[in-house]
Enzyme design. Structure first.
Site, PDB file in Angstrom:
ATOM      1  N   GLY A   1      15.441  35.932  37.922  1.00 46.67           N
ATOM      2  CA  GLY A   1      16.543  35.780  38.151  1.00 46.67           C
ATOM      3  C   GLY A   1      16.925  36.996  38.708  1.00 46.67           C
TER       4      GLY A   1
ATOM      5  CD  GLU B   1      17.807  39.291  31.360  1.00 42.50           C
ATOM      6  OE1 GLU B   1      17.934  38.635  32.751  1.00 42.50           O
ATOM      7  OE2 GLU B   1      17.491  38.418  30.735  1.00 42.50           O
ATOM      8  CG  ASP B   2      19.395  36.320  35.968  1.00 39.33           C
ATOM      9  OD1 ASP B   2      19.279  36.473  34.344  1.00 39.33           O
ATOM     10  OD2 ASP B   2      18.974  35.604  35.995  1.00 39.33           O
TER      11      ASP B   2
ATOM     12  CG  ASP C   1      24.857  31.578  29.158  1.00 40.35           C
ATOM     13  OD1 ASP C   1      25.521  31.456  28.299  1.00 40.35           O
ATOM     14  OD2 ASP C   1      23.828  30.179  29.131  1.00 40.35           O
TER      15      ASP C   1
ATOM     16  CG  PHE D   1      24.630  26.560  35.422  1.00 40.61           C
ATOM     17  CD1 PHE D   1      24.399  26.945  34.406  1.00 40.61           C
ATOM     18  CD2 PHE D   1      24.050  26.413  36.526  1.00 40.61           C
ATOM     19  CE1 PHE D   1      22.568  26.939  34.306  1.00 40.61           C
ATOM     20  CE2 PHE D   1      22.236  26.537  36.541  1.00 40.61           C
ATOM     21  CZ  PHE D   1      21.746  27.216  35.451  1.00 40.61           C
TER      22      PHE D   1
ATOM     23  NE  ARG E   1      14.453  31.356  41.230  1.00 41.12           N
ATOM     24  CZ  ARG E   1      14.355  31.507  39.805  1.00 41.12           C
ATOM     25  NH1 ARG E   1      15.867  31.995  39.232  1.00 41.12           N
ATOM     26  NH2 ARG E   1      14.232  31.059  38.700  1.00 41.12           N
TER      27      ARG E   1
HETATM   28  P1  IMP Z   1      20.576  33.163  27.332  1.00 45.28           P
HETATM   29  O1  IMP Z   1      19.104  33.206  26.127  1.00 45.28           O
HETATM   30  O2  IMP Z   1      21.097  31.859  26.808  1.00 45.28           O
HETATM   31  O3  IMP Z   1      21.276  34.831  27.468  1.00 45.28           O
HETATM   32  O4  IMP Z   1      20.070  33.141  28.758  1.00 45.28           O
HETATM   33  C1  IMP Z   1      19.680  33.989  29.682  1.00 45.28           C
HETATM   34  C2  IMP Z   1      19.382  33.130  30.565  1.00 45.28           C
HETATM   35  O5  IMP Z   1      19.502  32.441  31.486  1.00 45.28           O
HETATM   36  C3  IMP Z   1      19.266  33.853  32.257  1.00 45.28           C
HETATM   37  O6  IMP Z   1      18.612  35.177  32.326  1.00 45.28           O
HETATM   38  C4  IMP Z   1      19.086  32.358  32.889  1.00 45.28           C
HETATM   39  O7  IMP Z   1      17.441  32.561  33.674  1.00 45.28           O
HETATM   40  C5  IMP Z   1      19.577  31.353  32.206  1.00 45.28           C
HETATM   41  N1  IMP Z   1      21.152  31.670  32.711  1.00 45.28           N
HETATM   42  C6  IMP Z   1      22.134  31.106  31.717  1.00 45.28           C
HETATM   43  N2  IMP Z   1      23.105  30.526  32.080  1.00 45.28           N
HETATM   44  C7  IMP Z   1      22.980  30.719  33.424  1.00 45.28           C
HETATM   45  C8  IMP Z   1      23.790  30.536  34.730  1.00 45.28           C
HETATM   46  O8  IMP Z   1      25.145  30.217  34.401  1.00 45.28           O
HETATM   47  N3  IMP Z   1      22.851  30.250  35.770  1.00 45.28           N
HETATM   48  C9  IMP Z   1      22.138  30.283  36.246  1.00 45.28           C
HETATM   49  N4  IMP Z   1      21.050  30.766  35.625  1.00 45.28           N
HETATM   50  C10 IMP Z   1      21.603  31.137  33.952  1.00 45.28           C
HETATM   51 MG    MG Z   2      16.919  34.758  33.563  1.00 45.40          MG
END
Ligand code: IMP
Ligand code: MG
Length: 183
Positions: free
Chosen positions: A43, A98-99, A102, A152, A165
């Protein structure tokens, strides 16, 4: 591809302006330091590619690939390392690129994994921050592009089931795309 997007959240121009600003700040803050940008595949790769060209001090880049177990749009918090860094980060200034953050669980795991290797500093640069869903506090987020609502999002590196992507902007997927997938 564009027809699956309900609305644009961050335009191409807004992304470009923000990336330039982040690159400027990183160049200023890390001047004279041995810095490695650690990117999390896949990402963050589009963001990294643009970001490094906005940085005008010497840096290196390295990649890690991790995957969360569980459904496509949900984080389970359990992470598996698919590809580790090529380089040693001991004594170096590490900036994780990081992208999106969340829940923060993925990043939290990654930081724990990197911290034990003894970097001189460990900070995070994220393009997007979905803070409404944060479960982990005290993440060292030093640079942030945009806050996004609890929806999302896809594009500019971010995927839904590996697609979208390559969208040049960040948008919200139409609900029927999920509904189709889950029915
Ligand atoms: P976390 O562990 O919940 O912070 O998730 C982080 C990862 O989940 C990111 O690096 C993304 O790969 C994926 N992710 C979380 N939210 C989104 C979204 O809205 N779109 C796409 N990928 C997401
Ligand atoms: Mg990611």
């Amino acid at each position: 591809m564009h027809e699956d997007i309900e609305k644009t959240l961050v335009s191409e121009v807004e992304i470009a302006e923000k990336v330039a600003e982040l690159g400027f700040n990183i160049s200023r803050d890390y001047e004279g330091k041995d810095v490695v940008l650690v990117n999390v595949l896949k990402g963050g790769v589009i963001f990294l590619a643009d970001l490094v060209r906005a940085i005008d001090i010497p840096i290196t880049i390295d990649f890690m690939a991790i995957t969360s177990y569980g459904a496509a749009s949900q984080t389970s918090g359990v992470v598996r390392v698919l590809k580790d860094l090529d380089e040693d980060i001991e004594g170096r200034h590490v900036l994780v690129v990081e992208d999106i953050i969340d829940t923060g669980l993925t990043l939290g795991y990654l930081l724990k994994n990197l911290r034990v290797r003894g970097p001189a500093s460990l900070s995070v640069c994220t393009l997007l921050d979905k803070s409404a869903r944060r479960l982990l506090e005290d993440l060292p987020i030093k640079y942030k592009g945009f806050d996004v609502p609890d929806q999302f999002v896809v594009g500019y590196g971010l995927d839904y089931r590996q697609k979208y992507r390559n969208l040049p902007y960040i948008g919200v997927l139409k609900p029927e795309i999920y509904q189709k997938a889950t029915s």
